[in-house]
Design a protein around this motif. Sequence first.
Motif, short mmCIF file in Angstrom:
data_model
loop_
_atom_site.label_atom_id
_atom_site.label_comp_id
_atom_site.label_asym_id
_atom_site.label_seq_id
_atom_site.Cartn_x
_atom_site.Cartn_y
_atom_site.Cartn_z
N MET A 1 35.71 37.55 39.13
CA MET A 1 36.47 38.74 39.44
C MET A 1 37.97 38.52 39.29
O MET A 1 38.69 39.36 38.74
CB MET A 1 36.19 39.21 40.88
CG MET A 1 34.89 39.92 41.06
SD MET A 1 34.50 41.12 39.76
CE MET A 1 35.85 42.27 39.95
N VAL B 1 46.70 24.02 43.47
CA VAL B 1 47.23 25.21 44.14
C VAL B 1 47.73 26.25 43.14
O VAL B 1 47.56 27.46 43.35
CB VAL B 1 48.34 24.78 45.13
CG1 VAL B 1 49.29 25.92 45.41
CG2 VAL B 1 47.69 24.32 46.42
N VAL C 1 45.04 28.41 42.11
CA VAL C 1 44.66 29.44 43.09
C VAL C 1 45.70 30.57 43.05
O VAL C 1 45.37 31.76 43.14
CB VAL C 1 44.60 28.85 44.51
CG1 VAL C 1 44.42 29.95 45.55
CG2 VAL C 1 43.47 27.83 44.61
N PRO D 1 45.18 33.30 39.95
CA PRO D 1 44.19 34.36 40.18
C PRO D 1 44.48 35.23 41.40
O PRO D 1 44.07 36.40 41.45
CB PRO D 1 42.87 33.61 40.36
CG PRO D 1 43.24 32.21 40.62
CD PRO D 1 44.56 31.96 39.95
N LEU D 2 45.21 34.69 42.38
CA LEU D 2 45.59 35.52 43.54
C LEU D 2 46.44 36.70 43.08
O LEU D 2 46.20 37.85 43.46
CB LEU D 2 46.37 34.67 44.56
CG LEU D 2 46.71 35.36 45.88
CD1 LEU D 2 45.45 35.66 46.68
CD2 LEU D 2 47.65 34.50 46.72
N LEU E 1 44.44 39.31 41.31
CA LEU E 1 43.71 40.25 42.18
C LEU E 1 44.54 41.50 42.44
O LEU E 1 44.00 42.61 42.46
CB LEU E 1 43.35 39.58 43.51
CG LEU E 1 42.20 38.56 43.48
CD1 LEU E 1 42.09 37.85 44.82
CD2 LEU E 1 40.88 39.22 43.13
N PHE E 2 45.84 41.32 42.63
CA PHE E 2 46.72 42.49 42.85
C PHE E 2 46.76 43.36 41.60
O PHE E 2 46.74 44.58 41.69
CB PHE E 2 48.13 42.04 43.24
CG PHE E 2 48.23 41.44 44.61
CD1 PHE E 2 48.21 42.26 45.73
CD2 PHE E 2 48.32 40.08 44.80
CE1 PHE E 2 48.29 41.73 47.01
CE2 PHE E 2 48.39 39.53 46.06
CZ PHE E 2 48.37 40.35 47.17
N LEU F 1 52.50 29.81 45.11
CA LEU F 1 52.00 28.89 46.14
C LEU F 1 52.45 27.45 45.87
O LEU F 1 52.57 26.64 46.79
CB LEU F 1 50.47 28.95 46.23
CG LEU F 1 49.86 30.26 46.73
CD1 LEU F 1 48.33 30.16 46.77
CD2 LEU F 1 50.37 30.60 48.13
N PRO G 1 56.38 26.35 47.37
CA PRO G 1 56.48 25.93 48.78
C PRO G 1 55.63 24.70 49.09
O PRO G 1 56.06 23.86 49.87
CB PRO G 1 55.97 27.15 49.57
CG PRO G 1 55.54 28.17 48.59
CD PRO G 1 55.94 27.74 47.22
N LEU G 2 54.46 24.59 48.46
CA LEU G 2 53.63 23.40 48.73
C LEU G 2 54.40 22.13 48.37
O LEU G 2 54.42 21.16 49.14
CB LEU G 2 52.32 23.44 47.94
CG LEU G 2 51.45 22.20 48.16
CD1 LEU G 2 50.93 22.12 49.59
CD2 LEU G 2 50.28 22.13 47.18
#
Lengths: 270, 270
Positions: A169, A216, A219, A222-223, A226-227, A255, A258-259
Amino acid sequence: MWNTRKRLPTALVLIAVVFVCIQYFPSLGFFFAVQFIILASLSEFYYLPQKKNIITNKVLGILLASVISLSFYFQWISLNLAVFSWFLLAGVYFVASIKTLEKVMVFPRSIALTFFGAFYVSFTLNHFYLIREDYGPFYVYFLLIIVIVGDSGAFVFGKLFGRHKMTPMASPKKTWEGSVSGLISACLGGVLIQQILLDETLLWKAVLFSILLHAVAQVSDPLESLFKRAAGVKDSAKILPGHGGFLDRIDSHILAAPLFYYLLLLIGMD
Amino acid sequence: MWNTRKRLPTALVLIAVVFVCIQYFPSLGFFFAVQFIILASLSEFYYLPQKKNIITNKVLGILLASVISLSFYFQWISLNLAVFSWFLLAGVYFVASIKTLEKVMVFPRSIALTFFGAFYVSFTLNHFYLIREDYGPFYVYFLLIIVIVGDSGAFVFGKLFGRHKMTPMASPKKTWEGSVSGLISACLGGVLIQQILLDETLLWKAVLFSILLHAVAQVSDPLESLFKRAAGVKDSAKILPGHGGFLDRIDSHILAAPLFYYLLLLIGMD
């Protein structure tokens, strides 16, 4: 999207501009360069819910993004104080301005997306400024190379060898094969920068950080997708020929930046 | 709502419990008491969008509220680190778990309201803990009396003399007459506490703070009402007989508590 003719010139210009900013800009200049990317990305982010008729408050959003940024620039302004100042202002604004039932009905979604968007873009990307300020430009290159080489490696090798889908997705084209290739590329890129520019740091930490930052970034990308998918668009904008919008270019760093900062702060690389 | 038979016993029990917590609880005990109110209020807040079929992620929301709280309890955890930890966790969770188009479509609203709610309730109310910790219980009474006496004064005198409506959509019953009476009541309450408990502080600052805190409480209350009206409910819950829910009881403090803390921090009362 993978249109080399359009992508390559844009990429070369971007790399040159980014290099000059990181290497030669004074502290305040780099801060403003980061702000430019934040505001461009945030505008694109706020444009997304609009496709589904959720109107964010762009002025309040930019204000929140700005006070968050100020809390990164000025030591004496805590994020707490910045956030509260905004809460107070937004509270007065909404209570005074909402006079119709239609506005009441969209208010919770509107204030929540405005608030979230500013954090999602401004809070995260301002860590680029902190990394350069506290650790220097070489660490920024280290982060950028890991993320970009990792992304590109995953993309190119995934296209060549990819068979098994990962997150249907969020990113329907991502494969496990691409993912492993991306991880290896990221580590090679990270170690390369460590060997050339950060030779006082530890090799195993460069490898460890490369793995974590790449993971990270995989991740973070794809985050953001999603928006976009929720809004029914493929790119957040079309401003960068062949690359979509600023948000599309920066999504993996949201992400990862900051990580990296907190890894440096809490563990360190030497 | 104004049902004395039901309201009075509940009010007396609440006052007794709140007094014991503020006056006698050890630091950690008071922190947990604040957390109880935060979690109760946050549950009510997350219940509101559900009325309009927007499902927030309560587990992630409670986690964010908790890491925000930890950043207030432990000096070494900054709000920045707390927020980023949550971003990372939420990012991984959403990217891994969203597998249907329906979930994609509600994702932006869901993550944004989850995020906003935790800040709206946890970030703000944790300032009660900071006020007691840094300045002592008497300052908590000062804040509570100003807000509660101001609210009650506005309510009682507004009912008696109110003619001119203020914010028709947010709080349809509020009047300018009630508002002025509330402001006077708040100042009297604030000065009373200052004279009895805080006699080392300045009178004019007590008056100034009373005005500011009451004014902000009068914004904070209709702000919460906007969330309830958007959900089509009158009370956030029915758990406190005659008083609605925890969120209804605490709404005026949401903006007033942090304002008082920053007034004390930046200006001081002596």
